[in-house]
Every structure is written in C-alpha cells, then in structure tokens.
Design a protein around this motif. Structure first.
Motif, PDB file in Angstrom:
ATOM      1  N   GLY A 163      25.378  -5.095  -1.207  1.00  0.00           N
ATOM      2  CA  GLY A 163      25.995  -5.096   0.113  1.00  0.00           C
ATOM      3  C   GLY A 163      25.055  -5.453   1.242  1.00  0.00           C
ATOM      4  O   GLY A 163      25.487  -5.981   2.273  1.00  0.00           O
ATOM      5  N   GLU A 164      23.769  -5.162   1.076  1.00  0.00           N
ATOM      6  CA  GLU A 164      22.786  -5.552   2.082  1.00  0.00           C
ATOM      7  C   GLU A 164      22.354  -6.997   1.834  1.00  0.00           C
ATOM      8  O   GLU A 164      22.617  -7.572   0.772  1.00  0.00           O
ATOM      9  CB  GLU A 164      21.570  -4.617   2.035  1.00  0.00           C
ATOM     10  CG  GLU A 164      21.898  -3.156   2.318  1.00  0.00           C
ATOM     11  CD  GLU A 164      22.424  -2.923   3.720  1.00  0.00           C
ATOM     12  OE1 GLU A 164      21.985  -3.649   4.644  1.00  0.00           O
ATOM     13  OE2 GLU A 164      23.277  -2.035   3.901  1.00  0.00           O
ATOM     14  N   SER A 165      21.675  -7.588   2.810  1.00  0.00           N
ATOM     15  CA  SER A 165      21.295  -8.996   2.722  1.00  0.00           C
ATOM     16  C   SER A 165      19.814  -9.165   2.419  1.00  0.00           C
ATOM     17  O   SER A 165      18.979  -8.335   2.794  1.00  0.00           O
ATOM     18  CB  SER A 165      21.622  -9.715   4.037  1.00  0.00           C
ATOM     19  OG  SER A 165      23.013  -9.711   4.283  1.00  0.00           O
ATOM     20  N   ILE A 166      19.507 -10.267   1.738  1.00  0.00           N
ATOM     21  CA  ILE A 166      18.134 -10.719   1.581  1.00  0.00           C
ATOM     22  C   ILE A 166      18.014 -12.058   2.293  1.00  0.00           C
ATOM     23  O   ILE A 166      19.020 -12.709   2.588  1.00  0.00           O
ATOM     24  CB  ILE A 166      17.732 -10.878   0.097  1.00  0.00           C
ATOM     25  CG1 ILE A 166      18.638 -11.895  -0.610  1.00  0.00           C
ATOM     26  CG2 ILE A 166      17.757  -9.535  -0.618  1.00  0.00           C
ATOM     27  CD1 ILE A 166      18.214 -12.203  -2.038  1.00  0.00           C
ATOM     28  N   ASN A 167      16.789 -12.474   2.588  1.00  0.00           N
ATOM     29  CA  ASN A 167      16.595 -13.789   3.194  1.00  0.00           C
ATOM     30  C   ASN A 167      15.506 -14.541   2.452  1.00  0.00           C
ATOM     31  O   ASN A 167      14.601 -13.944   1.857  1.00  0.00           O
ATOM     32  CB  ASN A 167      16.273 -13.675   4.690  1.00  0.00           C
ATOM     33  CG  ASN A 167      14.995 -12.914   4.950  1.00  0.00           C
ATOM     34  OD1 ASN A 167      13.897 -13.451   4.812  1.00  0.00           O
ATOM     35  ND2 ASN A 167      15.125 -11.638   5.332  1.00  0.00           N
ATOM     36  N   LEU A 168      15.611 -15.855   2.468  1.00  0.00           N
ATOM     37  CA  LEU A 168      14.670 -16.719   1.765  1.00  0.00           C
ATOM     38  C   LEU A 168      13.731 -17.388   2.756  1.00  0.00           C
ATOM     39  O   LEU A 168      14.154 -17.809   3.838  1.00  0.00           O
ATOM     40  CB  LEU A 168      15.416 -17.787   0.965  1.00  0.00           C
ATOM     41  CG  LEU A 168      16.433 -17.284  -0.062  1.00  0.00           C
ATOM     42  CD1 LEU A 168      17.075 -18.465  -0.784  1.00  0.00           C
ATOM     43  CD2 LEU A 168      15.787 -16.334  -1.057  1.00  0.00           C
ATOM     44  N   THR A 169      12.471 -17.481   2.369  1.00  0.00           N
ATOM     45  CA  THR A 169      11.457 -18.107   3.206  1.00  0.00           C
ATOM     46  C   THR A 169      10.653 -19.091   2.367  1.00  0.00           C
ATOM     47  O   THR A 169      10.271 -18.773   1.235  1.00  0.00           O
ATOM     48  CB  THR A 169      10.494 -17.053   3.792  1.00  0.00           C
ATOM     49  OG1 THR A 169      11.232 -16.127   4.582  1.00  0.00           O
ATOM     50  CG2 THR A 169       9.420 -17.716   4.651  1.00  0.00           C
ATOM     51  N   VAL A 170      10.418 -20.278   2.904  1.00  0.00           N
ATOM     52  CA  VAL A 170       9.524 -21.238   2.270  1.00  0.00           C
ATOM     53  C   VAL A 170       8.192 -21.177   3.006  1.00  0.00           C
ATOM     54  O   VAL A 170       8.130 -21.384   4.220  1.00  0.00           O
ATOM     55  CB  VAL A 170      10.092 -22.667   2.317  1.00  0.00           C
ATOM     56  CG1 VAL A 170       9.111 -23.650   1.690  1.00  0.00           C
ATOM     57  CG2 VAL A 170      11.430 -22.727   1.603  1.00  0.00           C
ATOM     58  N   TRP A 171       7.133 -20.849   2.262  1.00  0.00           N
ATOM     59  CA  TRP A 171       5.819 -20.663   2.872  1.00  0.00           C
ATOM     60  C   TRP A 171       4.776 -21.336   1.995  1.00  0.00           C
ATOM     61  O   TRP A 171       4.544 -20.933   0.870  1.00  0.00           O
ATOM     62  CB  TRP A 171       5.528 -19.163   3.020  1.00  0.00           C
ATOM     63  CG  TRP A 171       4.238 -18.826   3.703  1.00  0.00           C
ATOM     64  CD1 TRP A 171       3.067 -18.474   3.105  1.00  0.00           C
ATOM     65  CD2 TRP A 171       3.986 -18.800   5.113  1.00  0.00           C
ATOM     66  NE1 TRP A 171       2.101 -18.227   4.046  1.00  0.00           N
ATOM     67  CE2 TRP A 171       2.640 -18.424   5.294  1.00  0.00           C
ATOM     68  CE3 TRP A 171       4.770 -19.067   6.234  1.00  0.00           C
ATOM     69  CZ2 TRP A 171       2.054 -18.301   6.551  1.00  0.00           C
ATOM     70  CZ3 TRP A 171       4.192 -18.947   7.484  1.00  0.00           C
ATOM     71  CH2 TRP A 171       2.861 -18.568   7.637  1.00  0.00           C
ATOM     72  N   TYR A 172       4.147 -22.392   2.521  1.00  0.00           N
ATOM     73  CA  TYR A 172       3.135 -23.136   1.773  1.00  0.00           C
ATOM     74  C   TYR A 172       3.624 -23.503   0.371  1.00  0.00           C
ATOM     75  O   TYR A 172       2.994 -23.196  -0.633  1.00  0.00           O
ATOM     76  CB  TYR A 172       1.827 -22.346   1.692  1.00  0.00           C
ATOM     77  CG  TYR A 172       1.063 -22.313   2.998  1.00  0.00           C
ATOM     78  CD1 TYR A 172       0.311 -23.405   3.403  1.00  0.00           C
ATOM     79  CD2 TYR A 172       1.135 -21.202   3.830  1.00  0.00           C
ATOM     80  CE1 TYR A 172      -0.377 -23.389   4.607  1.00  0.00           C
ATOM     81  CE2 TYR A 172       0.449 -21.175   5.039  1.00  0.00           C
ATOM     82  CZ  TYR A 172      -0.308 -22.270   5.420  1.00  0.00           C
ATOM     83  OH  TYR A 172      -0.982 -22.253   6.619  1.00  0.00           O
TER      84      TYR A 172
ATOM     85  N   SER B 228       5.859 -22.368  -1.473  1.00  0.00           N
ATOM     86  CA  SER B 228       6.362 -21.296  -2.328  1.00  0.00           C
ATOM     87  C   SER B 228       7.618 -20.702  -1.714  1.00  0.00           C
ATOM     88  O   SER B 228       7.777 -20.679  -0.495  1.00  0.00           O
ATOM     89  CB  SER B 228       5.308 -20.192  -2.509  1.00  0.00           C
ATOM     90  OG  SER B 228       4.197 -20.668  -3.238  1.00  0.00           O
ATOM     91  N   LEU B 229       8.493 -20.211  -2.575  1.00  0.00           N
ATOM     92  CA  LEU B 229       9.721 -19.566  -2.132  1.00  0.00           C
ATOM     93  C   LEU B 229       9.520 -18.057  -2.175  1.00  0.00           C
ATOM     94  O   LEU B 229       9.054 -17.507  -3.179  1.00  0.00           O
ATOM     95  CB  LEU B 229      10.880 -19.976  -3.042  1.00  0.00           C
ATOM     96  CG  LEU B 229      12.280 -19.466  -2.669  1.00  0.00           C
ATOM     97  CD1 LEU B 229      12.698 -19.987  -1.302  1.00  0.00           C
ATOM     98  CD2 LEU B 229      13.295 -19.890  -3.725  1.00  0.00           C
ATOM     99  N   TRP B 230       9.842 -17.392  -1.070  1.00  0.00           N
ATOM    100  CA  TRP B 230       9.654 -15.946  -0.941  1.00  0.00           C
ATOM    101  C   TRP B 230      10.982 -15.287  -0.596  1.00  0.00           C
ATOM    102  O   TRP B 230      11.866 -15.908  -0.005  1.00  0.00           O
ATOM    103  CB  TRP B 230       8.640 -15.630   0.162  1.00  0.00           C
ATOM    104  CG  TRP B 230       7.255 -16.128  -0.108  1.00  0.00           C
ATOM    105  CD1 TRP B 230       6.821 -17.426  -0.039  1.00  0.00           C
ATOM    106  CD2 TRP B 230       6.122 -15.344  -0.480  1.00  0.00           C
ATOM    107  NE1 TRP B 230       5.492 -17.498  -0.348  1.00  0.00           N
ATOM    108  CE2 TRP B 230       5.028 -16.240  -0.621  1.00  0.00           C
ATOM    109  CE3 TRP B 230       5.912 -13.984  -0.700  1.00  0.00           C
ATOM    110  CZ2 TRP B 230       3.757 -15.802  -0.977  1.00  0.00           C
ATOM    111  CZ3 TRP B 230       4.648 -13.552  -1.051  1.00  0.00           C
ATOM    112  CH2 TRP B 230       3.587 -14.450  -1.196  1.00  0.00           C
ATOM    113  N   VAL B 231      11.095 -14.017  -0.957  1.00  0.00           N
ATOM    114  CA  VAL B 231      12.281 -13.231  -0.632  1.00  0.00           C
ATOM    115  C   VAL B 231      11.882 -12.155   0.366  1.00  0.00           C
ATOM    116  O   VAL B 231      10.915 -11.417   0.146  1.00  0.00           O
ATOM    117  CB  VAL B 231      12.896 -12.582  -1.890  1.00  0.00           C
ATOM    118  CG1 VAL B 231      14.180 -11.836  -1.526  1.00  0.00           C
ATOM    119  CG2 VAL B 231      13.176 -13.638  -2.957  1.00  0.00           C
ATOM    120  N   ASN B 232      12.607 -12.097   1.475  1.00  0.00           N
ATOM    121  CA  ASN B 232      12.357 -11.130   2.553  1.00  0.00           C
ATOM    122  C   ASN B 232      10.976 -11.294   3.182  1.00  0.00           C
ATOM    123  O   ASN B 232      10.252 -10.325   3.428  1.00  0.00           O
ATOM    124  CB  ASN B 232      12.546  -9.698   2.049  1.00  0.00           C
ATOM    125  CG  ASN B 232      13.999  -9.377   1.765  1.00  0.00           C
ATOM    126  OD1 ASN B 232      14.898 -10.140   2.140  1.00  0.00           O
ATOM    127  ND2 ASN B 232      14.256  -8.267   1.092  1.00  0.00           N
ATOM    128  N   GLY B 233      10.601 -12.532   3.431  1.00  0.00           N
ATOM    129  CA  GLY B 233       9.360 -12.803   4.143  1.00  0.00           C
ATOM    130  C   GLY B 233       8.203 -13.150   3.228  1.00  0.00           C
ATOM    131  O   GLY B 233       8.162 -12.740   2.067  1.00  0.00           O
TER     132      GLY B 233
END
Length: 336
Positions: free
Chosen positions: A285-294, A296-301
């Motif tokens: 029910g809660e959300s996660i967010n995706l981040t692309v950093w250098y 690489s793919l990251w979850v929640n920052g």
C-alpha cells in the motif's frame, strides 16, 4: 567483459565495410542468396539486420540448418552490444556449454509467426521452442527511457519503442520466407527457472530471505499469484539488518508480512519500462521510488537499496535483486 565489448565493437565498426564491398562483418557462410527473396531465411534477415553475435551463436550451437530449412519462426535476436552486458560467468558458460547455449537460443525462438509487434497486449505470454518457457511481452506507455547502463546503449541505437520482450525493447525487425526477425536490445536471460518461490527456494543468494518468507507465510501467495515485480533482498541485504530489527521482524509476523509486501508490485515492470523518479505503489500500500544514480538503479534514493541484478525472468513476473531490505518508516513506527 572488456575484451567482449572490444570484440563486439569491432563487429559494429565493420558494419560500414559491407556497404563498401569489404568482407561480411558476420563472417558466417551464406547458404542462401539474400538477393533471391523467394528463399530469404531468418538467418539471412538477421544478417541484414546485423545481429552478428546471434548468428555466430546459432551456428556454434548447430542450429543453422534448422533456421534455414524449417519454419515458420519468429526469432528474437539481440543486437550485438546486448551480449556485452551479460555477466562474464554467463558469457563463459554460453561459450563452453553447448546445451546451455541451445536452450537460450531456443528460448529466443517462437515456432510460429507473431505478426505485427504493435498488436501485442501487455503481459502477453508467447510459447517458445523451449518447452514450458514463455516470452513475456509488455507495453509501456511512458515517454521516458531509463538513463545509464543499457538505457544509454538503447538511446545510442535510437530506441524509442515501449514494447519489450522479457524486458528488452523491440527496436527493429522484418519478414523472411520462413519467418520473422525481431531485434531486441537485451539478451533474454536467464531462461525463466520457475516462479518466485522456485527461485527463493533454490537460489543460494536468497537463503536468508527464504526464512523470512516462510515465517510470514507468503510462500503460497508468491507461488500462485502474479504477475509480480519483486525486489528481493539477497543474503547481503538481509545481513545489513541490525540484530534488533531482525529480532522484531521474526517476532512480529504481521510486521514482517507488511515489510515483505512492500517489496512487491502487482504488475510486471522491467528496467526498460522504468524511469528516474518513478513512484510505484506496492502491494503493501505504501510507495517506493526509483532513482538512477551513476548508471545504477536504486530504490528509495541512491543511499538506500541498489539493484544489483535487474530483469531476472520468472514464470509469474520479474525480479530486481537488491542489496538491502526496504523498511518503510511509517510501517515500522506503526508497530513500535
């Protein structure tokens, strides 16, 4: 991996030589004359589309005669650069184990014509020549590509499509006398070994996660449900939990269940369908967010959980393996 990229790069540089009358970059004996369209096989078409590594592997596995003499087929052929992104151990296994190579190639082959790729529907499963193994087709209606890694390579090749085959965008294709070729930007690996629980039960990198899944009594749901996108933490990820955190999870199965469902989406999302900053609602029910950093793919920052292996094909969805357990603060606080 560097030598493999150099080799593939030389093939790509050689693409221009064909137009000037120089040797064929695929360097594979041509059995049929590509000038005679009445006998223009999927091998010939793959050659014209410069799927050189795929052709070399077909010949190495002894499947050339089948692709030239039988059909109809739909061949999903990765472009050359895609093979450079395979882990070294997988590449070495393909080069040393002919049975393993044949299985992968047959998984890329459909024993019928699919027709226009634009007519597929999301999460469509297509039976391959490898018994019991299906290709999953997805349609992503977003306007952004994931940047970095394979995303950067896709952009360099002009990939703009949103239709994927086991996560690999379909970027080109055509028709031959005995079938079709669809060029994809990923090698569809691994061949799906089973459902989520088959992987958790048998893959040694998930022995710690396995204990938690059974403790939360989620094994039947993860086995029979789907399609899912699951972000399973590997053993190193579970080991990052503090002793107090692990103890609390083990003694409160309601909390544990919510935490595990926070790693789960009730639809299939491959990396090529995701983008930087995307927000996703989980089964919990809660959300996660995706981040692309250098790249690489990251979850929640980019200081939280890193995706260490993306697009792991399974029967009932896809896995993106992460190196940390995701614990949403709002859930943790609710049980404290």
């Amino acid at each position: 991996m560097m030598l493999r990229f150099v080799s593939i790069g030389l093939w790509l540089v050689a693409l221009g030589w064909t137009c000037s009358g120089q040797p064929d970059p695929c360097d594979v004996p041509l059995v049929t004359d590509s000038g005679h369209k009445d006998n223009f096989t999927v091998v010939d078409l793959a050659r014209e589309l410069y799927a050189c590594t795929m052709i070399k592997m077909i010949e190495r596995a002894g499947l050339g005669p089948m692709f030239r003499e039988k059909g109809p087929f739909t061949l999903f052929a990765p472009y050359d650069l895609a093979f450079g992104f395979l882990p070294d151990d997988i590449w070495n296994k393909l080069m040393s184990n002919n049975t393993y190579l044949r299985e992968l190639l047959l998984f890329h082959t459909v024993p019928r014509l699919i027709g226009s790729i634009d007519n597929v529907y999301n999460d469509e499963l297509i039976e391959t020549m490898l018994p019991g193994k299906n290709i999953r087709l997805n349609v992503y209606q977003i306007g952004k590509m994931m940047v970095g890694g394979r995303g950067a390579a896709d952009q360099a090749m002009g990939v703009t499509g949103r239709i994927t085959a086991c996560g690999g965008p379909v970027i080109d294709g055509g028709n031959a006398t005995n079938g079709e070729v669809r060029i994809i930007s990923n090698v569809m690996h691994p061949v799906p070994p089973g459902d989520i629980m088959d992987v958790i039960d048998n893959d040694k990198q998930f022995t710690e996660l396995k204990k938690l899944v059974y403790l939360a009594k989620l094994q039947d749901y993860l086995k029979a449900g789907g399609p899912f996108t699951f972000f399973p933490p590997n053993n190193n990820g579970v080991d990052k939990l503090s002793r107090d955190e692990l103890k609390k999870l083990e003694h409160n199965t309601t909390l544990l269940r919510e935490v595990l469902l926070y790693h789960l989406l009730d639809w299939t999302l491959y990396a090529s369908g995701s983008y930087d900053g995307e927000v996703l609602v989980t089964v919990q029910g809660e959300s996660i967010n995706l981040t692309v950093w250098y790249d690489s793919l990251w979850v929640n920052g980019h200081t939280n959980a890193r995706v260490v292996y993306q697009d792991y094909n399974i029967y009932n969805g896809v896995l993106h393996i992460i190196d940390k357990v995701l614990i949403p603060p709002i859930i943790w606080q609710k049980y404290n």
